[in-house]
Motif scaffolding. Structure first.
Motif, PDB file in Angstrom:
ATOM      1  N   LEU A   1       0.759  -0.764   0.009  1.00 14.64           N
ATOM      2  CA  LEU A   1      -0.011   0.165  -0.711  1.00 14.64           C
ATOM      3  C   LEU A   1       1.419   0.827  -0.328  1.00 14.64           C
ATOM      4  N   ALA A   2       0.605   2.246  -1.053  1.00 16.62           N
ATOM      5  CA  ALA A   2       1.437   3.358  -1.628  1.00 16.62           C
ATOM      6  C   ALA A   2       1.271   4.255  -1.149  1.00 16.62           C
ATOM      7  N   GLN A   3       0.947   5.247   0.303  1.00 18.98           N
ATOM      8  CA  GLN A   3       0.053   6.671   0.197  1.00 18.98           C
ATOM      9  C   GLN A   3      -1.368   6.455  -0.096  1.00 18.98           C
ATOM     10  N   VAL A   4      -1.977   5.639   0.285  1.00 15.21           N
ATOM     11  CA  VAL A   4      -3.854   5.147   0.599  1.00 15.21           C
ATOM     12  C   VAL A   4      -4.599   5.631   1.340  1.00 15.21           C
ATOM     13  N   SER A   5      -5.831   7.172   0.661  1.00 13.66           N
ATOM     14  CA  SER A   5      -6.539   7.814   1.718  1.00 13.66           C
ATOM     15  C   SER A   5      -7.366   7.629   0.463  1.00 13.66           C
ATOM     16  N   LYS A   6      -8.613   7.129   1.760  1.00 12.29           N
ATOM     17  CA  LYS A   6      -9.996   7.396   1.627  1.00 12.29           C
ATOM     18  C   LYS A   6     -10.671   8.329   2.422  1.00 12.29           C
ATOM     19  N   THR A   7     -11.543   8.969   1.054  1.00 12.20           N
ATOM     20  CA  THR A   7     -12.580   9.513   1.835  1.00 12.20           C
ATOM     21  C   THR A   7     -13.984   9.853   1.199  1.00 12.20           C
ATOM     22  N   PHE A   8     -14.693   9.715   2.491  1.00 13.65           N
ATOM     23  CA  PHE A   8     -16.569   9.627   1.775  1.00 13.65           C
ATOM     24  C   PHE A   8     -17.006  10.952   1.813  1.00 13.65           C
ATOM     25  N   GLY A   9     -17.959  11.194   1.045  1.00  9.61           N
ATOM     26  CA  GLY A   9     -18.783  12.407   1.107  1.00  9.61           C
ATOM     27  C   GLY A   9     -17.603  13.639   0.431  1.00  9.61           C
TER      28      GLY A   9
ATOM     29  N   GLY B   1     -17.318  18.151  -0.065  1.00 10.73           N
ATOM     30  CA  GLY B   1     -17.377  18.910   1.070  1.00 10.73           C
ATOM     31  C   GLY B   1     -17.591  19.376   2.822  1.00 10.73           C
ATOM     32  N   GLN B   2     -18.300  19.590   3.342  1.00  6.17           N
ATOM     33  CA  GLN B   2     -17.926  20.042   5.011  1.00  6.17           C
ATOM     34  C   GLN B   2     -18.528  18.618   5.570  1.00  6.17           C
ATOM     35  N   ARG B   3     -19.403  17.643   4.856  1.00 17.78           N
ATOM     36  CA  ARG B   3     -20.114  15.918   5.341  1.00 17.78           C
ATOM     37  C   ARG B   3     -18.214  14.930   4.642  1.00 17.78           C
ATOM     38  N   GLN B   4     -17.159  15.713   4.650  1.00 17.34           N
ATOM     39  CA  GLN B   4     -16.145  14.503   4.449  1.00 17.34           C
ATOM     40  C   GLN B   4     -15.682  14.280   5.348  1.00 17.34           C
ATOM     41  N   VAL B   5     -15.678  12.533   5.342  1.00 17.36           N
ATOM     42  CA  VAL B   5     -15.510  11.902   6.425  1.00 17.36           C
ATOM     43  C   VAL B   5     -13.411  11.676   5.911  1.00 17.36           C
ATOM     44  N   HIS B   6     -12.387  11.329   6.472  1.00 15.35           N
ATOM     45  CA  HIS B   6     -11.444  11.024   6.277  1.00 15.35           C
ATOM     46  C   HIS B   6     -10.731   9.881   6.790  1.00 15.35           C
ATOM     47  N   ALA B   7     -11.448   8.427   6.047  1.00 18.32           N
ATOM     48  CA  ALA B   7     -11.429   7.372   6.949  1.00 18.32           C
ATOM     49  C   ALA B   7      -9.945   6.816   6.974  1.00 18.32           C
ATOM     50  N   VAL B   8      -9.266   6.728   5.886  1.00 14.02           N
ATOM     51  CA  VAL B   8      -8.660   6.148   5.757  1.00 14.02           C
ATOM     52  C   VAL B   8      -7.735   7.811   5.163  1.00 14.02           C
ATOM     53  N   ARG B   9      -5.878   7.556   5.719  1.00 11.20           N
ATOM     54  CA  ARG B   9      -5.396   9.231   5.665  1.00 11.20           C
ATOM     55  C   ARG B   9      -3.984   8.569   5.540  1.00 11.20           C
ATOM     56  N   ASP B  10      -3.039   8.647   4.020  1.00 14.54           N
ATOM     57  CA  ASP B  10      -1.899   8.327   3.390  1.00 14.54           C
ATOM     58  C   ASP B  10      -1.219   6.957   4.614  1.00 14.54           C
ATOM     59  N   VAL B  11      -1.577   6.230   4.333  1.00 15.04           N
ATOM     60  CA  VAL B  11      -1.822   4.664   4.374  1.00 15.04           C
ATOM     61  C   VAL B  11      -0.270   4.126   3.735  1.00 15.04           C
TER      62      VAL B  11
ATOM     63  N   ARG C   1      -5.082   6.872  10.493  1.00 12.61           N
ATOM     64  CA  ARG C   1      -3.225   6.474  10.122  1.00 12.61           C
ATOM     65  C   ARG C   1      -2.933   5.516  11.204  1.00 12.61           C
ATOM     66  N   VAL C   2      -1.854   4.816   9.868  1.00 14.36           N
ATOM     67  CA  VAL C   2      -1.129   4.022  11.108  1.00 14.36           C
ATOM     68  C   VAL C   2      -0.119   4.938  11.382  1.00 14.36           C
ATOM     69  N   VAL C   3      -0.163   4.673  13.099  1.00 12.21           N
ATOM     70  CA  VAL C   3       0.791   5.584  13.796  1.00 12.21           C
ATOM     71  C   VAL C   3       1.529   4.766  14.600  1.00 12.21           C
ATOM     72  N   GLU C   4       1.462   3.456  14.432  1.00 18.29           N
ATOM     73  CA  GLU C   4       2.835   3.017  14.764  1.00 18.29           C
ATOM     74  C   GLU C   4       2.923   1.262  14.211  1.00 18.29           C
ATOM     75  N   GLN C   5       4.143   1.068  13.918  1.00 21.78           N
ATOM     76  CA  GLN C   5       3.479  -1.370  12.973  1.00 21.78           C
ATOM     77  C   GLN C   5       5.465  -1.865  12.954  1.00 21.78           C
ATOM     78  N   GLY C   6       5.386  -2.659  12.723  1.00 25.15           N
ATOM     79  CA  GLY C   6       6.369  -3.390  13.676  1.00 25.15           C
ATOM     80  C   GLY C   6       6.484  -5.175  13.932  1.00 25.15           C
ATOM     81  N   GLU C   7       7.275  -5.803  14.678  1.00 26.96           N
ATOM     82  CA  GLU C   7       7.504  -7.208  15.246  1.00 26.96           C
ATOM     83  C   GLU C   7       6.060  -6.873  16.367  1.00 26.96           C
ATOM     84  N   VAL C   8       5.242  -7.585  16.150  1.00 27.46           N
ATOM     85  CA  VAL C   8       4.666  -8.034  17.515  1.00 27.46           C
ATOM     86  C   VAL C   8       4.821  -7.869  18.758  1.00 27.46           C
TER      87      VAL C   8
END
Length: 348
Positions: free
Chosen positions: A4-12, A14-24, A218-225
């Motif tokens: 996944l390279a800089q994946v974003s997903k926005t619904f809606g 104008g003002q009703r926009q929901v940024h469900a996924v941001r630059d992942v 956003r993905v705020v942290e990742q690595g080995e469990v």
């Protein structure tokens, strides 16, 4: 296997926009079990649906097994999707069809003969340990059996990737463990890459190799469990650990002035945390003998994650203060996290 390279997903709009996924951006290796964890609303289910393009990303690219999914024509996308199986929280079985028919459904138009389809379905049902349920209907099955049917159906087209969207959330703890064992076995036997979306840290600890923690899209942290949960960098990750560990109860007991945590002069309460893989020796008994102190364990919460202990112990330490100090220094040298929770000598 999955990029996944800089994946974003926005619904809606104008003002009703929901940024469900941001630059992942994520890389998931072939044959691994990768966990994506987050509280409700973090965006993890939307993210996993971007992998097979059930949700088309607003921005960014998705590549699965060398194919850039976001660039495929509709017909090519349908073919590529066949190699990405998916299972859901509520199973999504067709109630009017038998178990056999549910599993056979994805094989329509596959070019296989009726006999070949029948052989394949029975083989898949045996693989997920419900070979005797072919003639049953979903209403006759337990939750765990329904999820096994869903897994068999997801495997019908021999996928290279299996996406699990909260696949154990509707199951009791014992059934959850059984389904996770099954997923681990399928991963080992078939070499299939598995992505698990969950809000349950216990699920990630049980089967995943690596994990990504999501918050507000956003993905705020990742690595080995082990690394992520032994030494969390983000507040959200620490919150996950707190929800599953009884080591946090010590603060409640202190606030309530419980008799369990009342100290004699010179005693203190410490939380010992295993933060590196090489903690294997019996440290409690070692420091007790080596420094002539007593550790009275109040709580212990240790799990084995990726073949190493993670978690820790809350204990009351008593003895000469100089020896207690030396013992704590020794533990720190041994890569044990030492946190003083309460001290009967405030000046210390």
């Amino acid at each position: 296997m999955i990029e996944l390279a800089q994946v974003s997903k926005t619904f809606g709009t104008g003002q009703r926009q929901v940024h469900a996924v941001r630059d992942v951006s994520l890389s998931i290796e072939k044959g691994e079990i990768f966990g994506i964890i987050g509280f409700s609303g973090a965006g993890k289910s939307t993210l996993v649906r971007c992998i097979n393009l059930l949700e088309r990303p607003t921005a960014g690219t998705v590549t699965v097994d060398g194919k850039e999914m976001t660039a495929l024509a509709p017909k090519e996308l349908r073919q590529a999707r066949k190699k990405i199986g998916m299972i859901f929280q509520h199973f999504n079985l067709m109630p009017s069809r038998t178990v056999f028919s549910n599993v056979a459904y994805p094989l329509r138009g596959s070019g296989l003969s009726k006999q070949e389809i029948a052989d394949k379905v029975h083989k898949l049902l045996e693989l997920v340990d419900i070979g005797d349920k072919a003639a049953f209907y979903p209403s006759q099955l337990s939750g765990g059996q329904k999820q096994r049917v869903a897994i068999a159906r997801a495997l019908a087209n021999d996928p290279s990737v299996l996406l699990c969207d909260e696949a154990t959330s509707a199951l009791d703890p014992q059934t959850t463990k059984a389904i996770l064992r099954l997923l681990k076995r399928l991963n080992e036997e078939l070499g299939i890459t598995i992505v698990i979306i969950t809000h349950e840290m216990a699920v990630v600890k049980e089967v995943c190799n690596r994990v990504a923690v999501m918050e507000h899209g956003r993905v705020v942290e990742q690595g080995e469990v082990f690394s992520v949960f032994a030494d969390p960098r983000q507040e959200i990750t620490r919150n996950f650990i707190h929800t599953t560990s009884n080591l946090q109860k010590i603060e409640e007991l202190i606030a309530e002035d419980s008799p369990v945590v009342r100290l004699q002069p010179g005693e203190l309460i410490v939380r010992l945390s295993y933060v590196q893989r090489n903690v294997s020796e019996p440290l409690i008994s070692t420091v007790s003998q080596k420094f002539n102190i007593t550790l009275d364990i109040i709580f212990a919460d240790v799990a084995i994650v990726q073949d190493a202990p993670i978690g820790g112990t809350v204990a009351i330490i008593s003895g000469e203060r100089q020896q207690i100090t030396k013992a704590m220094e020794y533990l720190i040298e041994k890569n044990v996290g030492v946190e003083v929770i309460k001290d009967a000598r405030a000046a210390y």
